[in-house]
Motif scaffolding. Sequence first.
Motif, mmCIF file in Angstrom:
data_model
loop_
_atom_site.group_PDB
_atom_site.id
_atom_site.type_symbol
_atom_site.label_atom_id
_atom_site.label_comp_id
_atom_site.label_asym_id
_atom_site.label_seq_id
_atom_site.Cartn_x
_atom_site.Cartn_y
_atom_site.Cartn_z
ATOM 1 N N UNK A 107 -5.861 -0.008 -5.197
ATOM 2 C CA UNK A 107 -5.231 -1.142 -5.884
ATOM 3 C C UNK A 107 -4.899 -2.279 -4.928
ATOM 4 N N UNK A 108 -4.435 -1.949 -3.722
ATOM 5 C CA UNK A 108 -4.138 -3.026 -2.773
ATOM 6 C C UNK A 108 -5.420 -3.702 -2.303
ATOM 7 N N UNK A 109 -6.490 -2.948 -2.153
ATOM 8 C CA UNK A 109 -7.768 -3.556 -1.779
ATOM 9 C C UNK A 109 -8.285 -4.449 -2.904
ATOM 10 N N UNK A 110 -8.145 -3.980 -4.122
ATOM 11 C CA UNK A 110 -8.553 -4.768 -5.274
ATOM 12 C C UNK A 110 -7.738 -6.053 -5.366
ATOM 13 N N UNK A 111 -6.444 -5.938 -5.198
ATOM 14 C CA UNK A 111 -5.557 -7.095 -5.244
ATOM 15 C C UNK A 111 -5.913 -8.107 -4.166
ATOM 16 N N UNK B 194 -3.375 10.041 -5.951
ATOM 17 C CA UNK B 194 -2.468 8.905 -6.102
ATOM 18 C C UNK B 194 -2.431 8.030 -4.861
ATOM 19 N N UNK B 195 -2.542 8.655 -3.697
ATOM 20 C CA UNK B 195 -2.592 7.877 -2.451
ATOM 21 C C UNK B 195 -3.836 7.013 -2.433
ATOM 22 N N UNK B 196 -4.971 7.597 -2.799
ATOM 23 C CA UNK B 196 -6.221 6.831 -2.796
ATOM 24 C C UNK B 196 -6.185 5.727 -3.849
ATOM 25 N N UNK C 127 0.818 -1.210 0.000
ATOM 26 C CA UNK C 127 0.000 0.000 0.000
ATOM 27 C C UNK C 127 0.859 1.271 0.000
ATOM 28 N N UNK C 128 1.865 1.314 0.838
ATOM 29 C CA UNK C 128 2.701 2.521 0.916
ATOM 30 C C UNK C 128 3.519 2.718 -0.357
ATOM 31 N N UNK C 129 4.206 1.673 -0.884
ATOM 32 C CA UNK C 129 4.915 1.889 -2.150
ATOM 33 C C UNK C 129 3.988 2.286 -3.301
ATOM 34 N N UNK C 130 2.806 1.674 -3.384
ATOM 35 C CA UNK C 130 1.858 2.044 -4.435
ATOM 36 C C UNK C 130 1.427 3.499 -4.274
ATOM 37 N N UNK C 131 1.075 3.874 -3.058
ATOM 38 C CA UNK C 131 0.627 5.244 -2.799
ATOM 39 C C UNK C 131 1.732 6.245 -3.134
ATOM 40 N N UNK C 132 2.950 5.926 -2.747
ATOM 41 C CA UNK C 132 4.083 6.808 -3.038
ATOM 42 C C UNK C 132 4.283 6.939 -4.547
ATOM 43 N N UNK C 133 4.239 5.801 -5.244
ATOM 44 C CA UNK C 133 4.440 5.797 -6.687
ATOM 45 C C UNK C 133 3.411 6.676 -7.398
ATOM 46 N N UNK C 134 2.132 6.465 -7.086
ATOM 47 C CA UNK C 134 1.087 7.219 -7.775
ATOM 48 C C UNK C 134 1.054 8.682 -7.344
ATOM 49 N N UNK C 135 1.329 8.945 -6.071
ATOM 50 C CA UNK C 135 1.246 10.323 -5.577
ATOM 51 C C UNK C 135 2.428 11.173 -6.019
#
Length: 109
Positions: A81-85, A74-76, A57-65
Amino acid sequence: MNLFDGEPEVIRIGSNFVRILAIVEPIHAMGLILANALQGAGDTMAPFYISTWVILRIPFAYFFAFIIGLQSSGIWIGMALTQLLQGVLTARKWKEKEIVSEEKYTVES
């Protein structure tokens, strides 16, 4: 969002959050229900391992934000995405479960 804060920027960010997560929430809810069903069926390890995907969740949020530049949206999106996964992986695991016939466990007298 107006109930929490009247600031236009807070309302904009909060509304974005609700819109983005509303899309994946049904899949996330399904994943949570199936994870509990798996645990009830005796499979506790699969839900445990699938829930560890939350560490993304944190790496994804960082990447998109910050890397893509979507800021708070991007955080949302990273959270969504992690919830979907998690929901999809749990559903796949549930589909692999084998139903065992009761005849196998009946006691003969």
